[in-house]
Design a protein around this motif. Structure first.
Motif, PDB file in Angstrom:
ATOM      1  N   PHE A 269       0.411  -1.580  -0.183  1.00 37.47           N
ATOM      2  CA  PHE A 269       0.226  -0.139  -0.376  1.00 37.47           C
ATOM      3  C   PHE A 269       0.939   1.054   0.034  1.00 37.47           C
ATOM      4  O   PHE A 269       1.969   1.143   0.401  1.00 37.47           O
ATOM      5  N   GLU A 271      -0.144   5.584   1.426  1.00 36.96           N
ATOM      6  CA  GLU A 271      -1.613   6.238   1.245  1.00 36.96           C
ATOM      7  C   GLU A 271      -0.349   7.914   1.808  1.00 36.96           C
ATOM      8  O   GLU A 271       0.504   7.974   2.450  1.00 36.96           O
ATOM      9  N   SER A 298      -7.966   1.567  -5.126  1.00 35.11           N
ATOM     10  CA  SER A 298      -8.120   3.294  -4.231  1.00 35.11           C
ATOM     11  C   SER A 298      -9.050   2.409  -2.316  1.00 35.11           C
ATOM     12  O   SER A 298      -9.956   2.119  -2.761  1.00 35.11           O
ATOM     13  N   TYR A 299      -8.707   3.935  -1.443  1.00 37.94           N
ATOM     14  CA  TYR A 299      -9.203   3.742  -0.553  1.00 37.94           C
ATOM     15  C   TYR A 299      -9.036   5.366   0.014  1.00 37.94           C
ATOM     16  O   TYR A 299      -8.210   6.231  -0.291  1.00 37.94           O
ATOM     17  N   TYR A 300      -9.698   5.362   1.004  1.00 43.48           N
ATOM     18  CA  TYR A 300     -10.532   6.464   2.099  1.00 43.48           C
ATOM     19  C   TYR A 300     -10.329   6.441   3.218  1.00 43.48           C
ATOM     20  O   TYR A 300     -11.097   5.646   3.990  1.00 43.48           O
ATOM     21  N   ARG A 301     -10.123   6.571   4.327  1.00 42.03           N
ATOM     22  CA  ARG A 301      -9.957   6.900   5.764  1.00 42.03           C
ATOM     23  C   ARG A 301      -9.801   8.437   6.605  1.00 42.03           C
ATOM     24  O   ARG A 301      -9.044   9.078   6.081  1.00 42.03           O
ATOM     25  N   GLN A 307     -11.167   2.534   9.281  1.00 42.38           N
ATOM     26  CA  GLN A 307     -11.134   1.524   8.629  1.00 42.38           C
ATOM     27  C   GLN A 307     -11.315   2.149   7.078  1.00 42.38           C
ATOM     28  O   GLN A 307     -12.324   3.058   7.135  1.00 42.38           O
ATOM     29  N   GLN A 308     -10.902   1.435   6.056  1.00 42.55           N
ATOM     30  CA  GLN A 308     -10.949   2.397   4.653  1.00 42.55           C
ATOM     31  C   GLN A 308     -12.971   2.113   4.231  1.00 42.55           C
ATOM     32  O   GLN A 308     -13.470   0.696   4.736  1.00 42.55           O
ATOM     33  N   ARG A 309     -12.824   2.465   3.647  1.00 40.81           N
ATOM     34  CA  ARG A 309     -13.566   3.127   2.561  1.00 40.81           C
ATOM     35  C   ARG A 309     -13.468   3.898   1.728  1.00 40.81           C
ATOM     36  O   ARG A 309     -12.641   4.042   0.667  1.00 40.81           O
ATOM     37  N   VAL A 311     -13.809   2.082  -0.425  1.00 35.71           N
ATOM     38  CA  VAL A 311     -12.805   1.046  -1.458  1.00 35.71           C
ATOM     39  C   VAL A 311     -13.466   1.285  -2.569  1.00 35.71           C
ATOM     40  O   VAL A 311     -14.380   0.904  -2.978  1.00 35.71           O
ATOM     41  N   TYR A 334      -5.110   9.534   1.988  1.00 36.76           N
ATOM     42  CA  TYR A 334      -5.830   8.774   0.820  1.00 36.76           C
ATOM     43  C   TYR A 334      -4.667   7.860   0.541  1.00 36.76           C
ATOM     44  O   TYR A 334      -3.866   7.833   0.806  1.00 36.76           O
ATOM     45  N   SER A 337      -3.956   0.315  -2.321  1.00 35.02           N
ATOM     46  CA  SER A 337      -3.613  -0.698  -2.055  1.00 35.02           C
ATOM     47  C   SER A 337      -4.192  -2.136  -2.973  1.00 35.02           C
ATOM     48  O   SER A 337      -3.621  -2.028  -4.330  1.00 35.02           O
TER      49      SER A 337
END
Length: 344
Positions: A269, A271, A298-301, A307-309, A311, A334, A337
């Motif tokens: 990953f 970020e 891709s993901y956002y926290r 937790q990752q959102r 996704v 941002y 992974s």
């Protein structure tokens, strides 16, 4: 790998000033309109007129209704109402937010004006002063939590961490070796001063091999003032100087590259933490051609403990790369992974 160098105050976006507009005294003679015209007088570098006067005259000469101008802005991905344009022409309001400033740049093209013809007439950004300094510290703690490694590594300077600058844009290019380990990271920031006087920015990176040797760093835009590694966390800190104090509203590009020593553990990953209101973030990852990931997302926290959102799958293109692009970034982390085919 985690980057925390792109931290910006959790403030509403303020006026983005183009570097050329800040540093130059007026329009290039080659781009200036005919001095005999009314519009030329409004845009004259020697006798600058208010933004409202120049916009009103440019609209009149172009002969486009305000709703048609807004339609052309919408086609460029910029939403603006005819009422807002009318307010700007009458000097009832002025462009200050980042989306409004993007509209001003687009208007220069739509109204056949030279680059900077309207932007240069906007007044300097109003300093935010102590409010920015207080928000910096609180926004960082909201993002990374109490007693984070960033706070421990910075010590007493944590409260003043990049206090008088905001990051407008960040572009990162990550190169992985044949084992999938990080070898090179190229970072470019566009920053803006929100008060007079900032001379440097601090950039923090948490590498996947915190026990490894201190990486090498090359700064292409800016000056490398210091490079050190926090013994407790392994976080790497770069202090990059601007070469001189910036004035409020002035922008500066910072460009550097980090090269790590070889190590054995492949990464999965990358970020970046953003405290809020950053115009754009772009991450471009180069995977080894003979070992492409099986899955990439891709993901956002919201913060370091969340937790990752959001996704979403990311395609790996024919050149063996994948990219993440986020516009109008709010506070959060941002990231991208991936899973290697042999991860089980």
């Amino acid at each position: 790998m985690t980057d925390t160098s792109g931290l910006t105050p959790n403030e509403p976006n303020t006026r983005e000033t183009d570097t050329e507009s800040v540093l130059s005294s007026g329009l290039s003679p080659a781009l200036a309109p005919d001095p005999a015209s009314d519009l030329a007088s409004a845009l004259s570098a020697e006798r600058p007129a208010p933004f409202a006067v120049a916009l009103r005259e440019a609209v009149r000469r172009r002969g486009l209704p305000l709703d048609r101008i807004c339609e052309r802005l919408t086609a460029r991905g910029i939403r603006l109402t005819p009422a807002t344009l009318s307010y700007w022409q009458r000097d009832r309001t002025r462009p200050e937010r980042s989306d409004s400033l993007r509209a001003v740049v687009a208007l220069e093209s739509i109204l056949d004006l030279p680059p900077g013809g309207l932007s240069a007439l906007l007044p300097p950004q109003r300093p935010r002063g102590r409010r920015v300094a207080r928000t910096d510290e609180h926004a960082t703690r909201r993002l990374y939590g109490q007693s984070s490694w960033q706070e421990q590594a910075l010590g007493d300077s944590f409260a003043d961490f990049n206090r008088d600058i905001v990051v407008l844009l960040t572009r990162e290019v990550l190169h992985l070796d044949r084992r999938g380990c990080v070898r090179r990271l190229i970072v470019n920031h566009l920053v803006r001063a929100v008060a007079d006087g900032p001379e440097q920015m601090m950039n923090l990176h948490f590498l996947d091999d915190p026990d490894g040797a201190l990486p090498e760093a090359t700064v292409r835009c800016g000056q490398l003032e210091s490079l050190r590694q926090d013994a407790a966390s392994g976080g790497v800190m770069l202090q990059i100087g601007f070469g001189r104090p910036l004035t409020v509203g002035e922008t500066m590009s910072v460009d550097y590259e980090i090269r790590t020593a070889p190590y054995e553990n492949p990464t999965g990953f990358h970020e970046r933490g953003i405290r809020g209101n950053q115009d754009a973030y772009l991450l471009h990852v180069y995977f080894p051609h003979d070992r492409l990931p099986a899955i990439c997302h891709s993901y956002y926290r919201e913060n370091s403990s969340a937790q990752q959102r959001k996704v979403r799958p990311l395609p790996v293109d024919t050149s063996g790369t994948a990219h993440l692009y986020a516009a109008q970034c709010r506070q959060g982390i941002y990231g991208m992974s991936w899973q290697w085919p042999d991860d089980g």
